[in-house]
Write a protein that holds these residues in place. Sequence first.
Motif, PDB file in Angstrom:
ATOM      1  N   MET A 245       0.840  -1.208   0.000  1.00 16.99           N
ATOM      2  CA  MET A 245       0.000   0.000   0.000  1.00 16.99           C
ATOM      3  C   MET A 245       0.866   1.246   0.000  1.00 16.99           C
ATOM      4  O   MET A 245       1.990   1.219   0.499  1.00 16.99           O
ATOM      5  N   LYS A 246       0.327   2.322  -0.536  1.00 21.34           N
ATOM      6  CA  LYS A 246       1.077   3.573  -0.553  1.00 21.34           C
ATOM      7  C   LYS A 246       0.281   4.685   0.136  1.00 21.34           C
ATOM      8  O   LYS A 246       0.732   5.257   1.108  1.00 21.34           O
ATOM      9  N   CYS A 247      -0.931   4.958  -0.386  1.00 21.98           N
ATOM     10  CA  CYS A 247      -1.678   6.088   0.187  1.00 21.98           C
ATOM     11  C   CYS A 247      -2.552   5.665   1.350  1.00 21.98           C
ATOM     12  O   CYS A 247      -2.751   6.430   2.289  1.00 21.98           O
ATOM     13  N   GLY A 248      -3.118   4.460   1.296  1.00 19.94           N
ATOM     14  CA  GLY A 248      -3.982   3.975   2.375  1.00 19.94           C
ATOM     15  C   GLY A 248      -5.408   4.486   2.298  1.00 19.94           C
ATOM     16  O   GLY A 248      -6.248   4.104   3.109  1.00 19.94           O
ATOM     17  N   VAL A 249      -5.694   5.365   1.318  1.00 17.53           N
ATOM     18  CA  VAL A 249      -7.021   5.986   1.283  1.00 17.53           C
ATOM     19  C   VAL A 249      -7.710   5.866  -0.087  1.00 17.53           C
ATOM     20  O   VAL A 249      -8.543   6.683  -0.443  1.00 17.53           O
ATOM     21  N   GLY A 250      -7.339   4.856  -0.866  1.00 19.60           N
ATOM     22  CA  GLY A 250      -8.045   4.607  -2.115  1.00 19.60           C
ATOM     23  C   GLY A 250      -7.708   5.561  -3.249  1.00 19.60           C
ATOM     24  O   GLY A 250      -8.511   5.724  -4.177  1.00 19.60           O
ATOM     25  N   LYS A 251      -6.551   6.202  -3.220  1.00 15.41           N
ATOM     26  CA  LYS A 251      -6.220   7.187  -4.269  1.00 15.41           C
ATOM     27  C   LYS A 251      -5.169   6.686  -5.263  1.00 15.41           C
ATOM     28  O   LYS A 251      -5.227   7.025  -6.435  1.00 15.41           O
ATOM     29  N   CYS A 252      -4.193   5.913  -4.807  1.00 13.18           N
ATOM     30  CA  CYS A 252      -3.032   5.641  -5.659  1.00 13.18           C
ATOM     31  C   CYS A 252      -3.170   4.362  -6.501  1.00 13.18           C
ATOM     32  O   CYS A 252      -2.474   4.195  -7.490  1.00 13.18           O
ATOM     33  N   GLY A 253      -4.035   3.451  -6.089  1.00  7.93           N
ATOM     34  CA  GLY A 253      -4.249   2.218  -6.835  1.00  7.93           C
ATOM     35  C   GLY A 253      -3.215   1.126  -6.560  1.00  7.93           C
ATOM     36  O   GLY A 253      -3.308   0.038  -7.122  1.00  7.93           O
ATOM     37  N   HIS A 254      -2.239   1.373  -5.692  1.00  9.44           N
ATOM     38  CA  HIS A 254      -1.192   0.384  -5.408  1.00  9.44           C
ATOM     39  C   HIS A 254      -1.753  -0.951  -4.891  1.00  9.44           C
ATOM     40  O   HIS A 254      -1.165  -1.995  -5.123  1.00  9.44           O
ATOM     41  N   CYS A 255      -2.849  -0.872  -4.148  1.00 10.59           N
ATOM     42  CA  CYS A 255      -3.342  -2.065  -3.463  1.00 10.59           C
ATOM     43  C   CYS A 255      -4.500  -2.706  -4.205  1.00 10.59           C
ATOM     44  O   CYS A 255      -5.170  -3.582  -3.662  1.00 10.59           O
ATOM     45  N   ALA A 256      -4.776  -2.244  -5.445  1.00 15.23           N
ATOM     46  CA  ALA A 256      -5.988  -2.681  -6.147  1.00 15.23           C
ATOM     47  C   ALA A 256      -5.883  -4.111  -6.667  1.00 15.23           C
ATOM     48  O   ALA A 256      -4.837  -4.535  -7.154  1.00 15.23           O
ATOM     49  N   ILE A 257      -6.984  -4.853  -6.525  1.00 13.16           N
ATOM     50  CA  ILE A 257      -7.132  -6.151  -7.192  1.00 13.16           C
ATOM     51  C   ILE A 257      -8.469  -6.045  -7.904  1.00 13.16           C
ATOM     52  O   ILE A 257      -9.512  -5.925  -7.244  1.00 13.16           O
ATOM     53  N   ASP A 258      -8.455  -6.053  -9.217  1.00 18.67           N
ATOM     54  CA  ASP A 258      -9.661  -5.746 -10.014  1.00 18.67           C
ATOM     55  C   ASP A 258     -10.270  -4.435  -9.517  1.00 18.67           C
ATOM     56  O   ASP A 258      -9.614  -3.427  -9.461  1.00 18.67           O
ATOM     57  N   TYR A 259     -11.519  -4.511  -9.084  1.00 19.83           N
ATOM     58  CA  TYR A 259     -12.200  -3.292  -8.641  1.00 19.83           C
ATOM     59  C   TYR A 259     -12.092  -3.091  -7.129  1.00 19.83           C
ATOM     60  O   TYR A 259     -12.684  -2.179  -6.569  1.00 19.83           O
ATOM     61  N   ILE A 260     -11.335  -3.948  -6.461  1.00 19.32           N
ATOM     62  CA  ILE A 260     -11.249  -3.854  -4.998  1.00 19.32           C
ATOM     63  C   ILE A 260      -9.988  -3.108  -4.576  1.00 19.32           C
ATOM     64  O   ILE A 260      -8.887  -3.413  -5.059  1.00 19.32           O
ATOM     65  N   TYR A 261     -10.145  -2.135  -3.711  1.00 17.15           N
ATOM     66  CA  TYR A 261      -8.997  -1.462  -3.105  1.00 17.15           C
ATOM     67  C   TYR A 261      -8.828  -2.066  -1.713  1.00 17.15           C
ATOM     68  O   TYR A 261      -9.685  -1.871  -0.851  1.00 17.15           O
ATOM     69  N   PRO A 267      -8.358  -4.275   5.238  1.00 17.15           N
ATOM     70  CA  PRO A 267      -7.664  -5.544   4.996  1.00 17.15           C
ATOM     71  C   PRO A 267      -8.436  -6.767   5.478  1.00 17.15           C
ATOM     72  O   PRO A 267      -7.972  -7.875   5.315  1.00 17.15           O
ATOM     73  N   VAL A 268      -9.654  -6.577   6.045  1.00 17.88           N
ATOM     74  CA  VAL A 268     -10.406  -7.746   6.516  1.00 17.88           C
ATOM     75  C   VAL A 268     -11.341  -8.219   5.400  1.00 17.88           C
ATOM     76  O   VAL A 268     -12.116  -7.438   4.868  1.00 17.88           O
ATOM     77  N   PHE A 269     -11.222  -9.504   5.053  1.00 18.04           N
ATOM     78  CA  PHE A 269     -12.068 -10.108   4.027  1.00 18.04           C
ATOM     79  C   PHE A 269     -12.672 -11.398   4.569  1.00 18.04           C
ATOM     80  O   PHE A 269     -12.113 -12.026   5.461  1.00 18.04           O
ATOM     81  N   THR A 270     -13.830 -11.789   3.994  1.00 19.36           N
ATOM     82  CA  THR A 270     -14.407 -13.075   4.393  1.00 19.36           C
ATOM     83  C   THR A 270     -13.820 -14.169   3.493  1.00 19.36           C
ATOM     84  O   THR A 270     -13.256 -13.870   2.428  1.00 19.36           O
ATOM     85  N   TYR A 271     -14.018 -15.403   3.902  1.00 17.29           N
ATOM     86  CA  TYR A 271     -13.554 -16.518   3.088  1.00 17.29           C
ATOM     87  C   TYR A 271     -14.268 -16.493   1.723  1.00 17.29           C
ATOM     88  O   TYR A 271     -13.695 -16.833   0.700  1.00 17.29           O
ATOM     89  N   TRP A 272     -15.531 -16.037   1.712  1.00 23.94           N
ATOM     90  CA  TRP A 272     -16.252 -15.901   0.439  1.00 23.94           C
ATOM     91  C   TRP A 272     -15.512 -14.966  -0.511  1.00 23.94           C
ATOM     92  O   TRP A 272     -15.329 -15.251  -1.684  1.00 23.94           O
ATOM     93  N   ASP A 273     -15.089 -13.793   0.026  1.00 27.52           N
ATOM     94  CA  ASP A 273     -14.342 -12.831  -0.809  1.00 27.52           C
ATOM     95  C   ASP A 273     -13.123 -13.526  -1.412  1.00 27.52           C
ATOM     96  O   ASP A 273     -12.814 -13.352  -2.592  1.00 27.52           O
ATOM     97  N   VAL A 274     -12.419 -14.280  -0.576  1.00 26.84           N
ATOM     98  CA  VAL A 274     -11.159 -14.905  -1.005  1.00 26.84           C
ATOM     99  C   VAL A 274     -11.420 -15.959  -2.078  1.00 26.84           C
ATOM    100  O   VAL A 274     -10.684 -16.066  -3.061  1.00 26.84           O
ATOM    101  N   ILE A 275     -12.519 -16.711  -1.931  1.00 27.27           N
ATOM    102  CA  ILE A 275     -12.852 -17.734  -2.940  1.00 27.27           C
ATOM    103  C   ILE A 275     -13.122 -17.061  -4.285  1.00 27.27           C
ATOM    104  O   ILE A 275     -12.733 -17.541  -5.340  1.00 27.27           O
ATOM    105  N   HIS A 276     -13.784 -15.905  -4.240  1.00 31.64           N
ATOM    106  CA  HIS A 276     -14.115 -15.210  -5.485  1.00 31.64           C
ATOM    107  C   HIS A 276     -12.944 -14.416  -6.061  1.00 31.64           C
ATOM    108  O   HIS A 276     -12.956 -14.046  -7.221  1.00 31.64           O
ATOM    109  N   MET A 277     -11.949 -14.113  -5.235  1.00 26.48           N
ATOM    110  CA  MET A 277     -10.775 -13.359  -5.707  1.00 26.48           C
ATOM    111  C   MET A 277      -9.518 -14.046  -5.212  1.00 26.48           C
ATOM    112  O   MET A 277      -8.961 -13.677  -4.186  1.00 26.48           O
TER     113      MET A 277
END
Length: 281
Positions: A245-261, A267-277
């Motif tokens: 991560m660089k900006c931490g606030v959704g501006k720089c795109g460093h942490c993007a995976i598809d449409y997810i910042y 940084p908390v995701f469910t197992y469902w999120d992980v299965i889909h991504m």
Amino acid sequence: MEISQINPFLPEPARIVRMYPLTQDVKFFQVRIAEMEKALSFKYRAGQFAMVSVLGAGEAPFSISSTPSRPGLLEFCIRKVGVVTEALFKLRENDLIGLRGPYGNGFPVAKIQGKDVLIVMGGLGAAPLRSVLLYCLDNRDRFRRVILLHGAKNPSEMIFREEFLALKEREDLECHLSVDRDDTGKWTENIGVVTTLFEKIKDIDPENTFSLVCGPPVMYKFVLKELVKLNIPKDQILMTLERRMKCGVGKCGHCAIDYIYTCLDGPVFTYWDVIHMRELI
Ligand SMILES: Cc1cc2nc3c(=O)[nH]c(=O)nc-3n(C[C@H](O)[C@H](O)[C@H](O)COP(=O)(O)OP(=O)(O)OC[C@H]3O[C@@H](n4cnc5c(N)ncnc54)[C@H](O)[C@@H]3O)c2cc1C
Ligand code: FES
């Protein structure tokens, strides 16, 4: 008002109140925002992170390890790996650092209330999960069973070892600790990878259990298998994951995976999120 609402990129000066080694390459930092009013009004959720900076070295994201139920002081658990962390390790108590945040979604604590909580941590995964563990213990009447499974390579590498060993005395916490190998010859707890602790927990009520997991990438595959075996619904399995991560606030795109910042949606995701991504882990 959160500091991030005033100017998202403006670091707030914060003083190191205490710092000491937790393991050979991990240090504990307790800091207080210099301006007392801001220190006391800094609101965050367990599982959120802050951007920590050292003048001349840069900044990096770190999970907040303290609990929101004890306002005023913020705690971090930091491994020395590169430029910023090396600069942090050279600082002394009373020195100033920069701090902005809190960022990220954090754990959905309101949803978890009234349920059983099964926390599974490995290595540095203790950093974000200690926050939620202490929160549950400080608000013990709001949760049903609280279970902690914590694994480390060996006792000298177990982060917060003494703190967690002391927690074993509590009757309202089921605390199980394990190491892969004992390098001290004095370890009295379990020996084996963290998944060997699952046989110690009985009578899980899966529909009413939330499991919170954080650890090294290799750990997830095996821990998730155990949680699925216990029939815990996939949307009740929560993981906190790291991306660059660089900006931490959704501006720089460093942490993007598809449409997810991951800095905003994680940084908390469910197992469902992980299965889909799949790229999340
Ligand atoms: C949400 C979140 C929470 C975190 N919480 C913690 C925590 O609680 N404690 C903790 O210790 N760490 C935590 N981290 C990790 C920490 O932010 C990183 O280790 C950070 O890079 C350290 O900064 P540094 O300048 O010291 O290291 P860097 O100089 O950035 O180097 C870190 C490592 O990354 C490698 N690297 C550098 N640049 C790149 C690149 N462009 N691509 C790939 N690899 C690269 C380096 O070789 C080195 O191995 C967290 C990260 C996130 C995203
Ligand atoms: S870190 Fe910049 S968009 Fe997420």
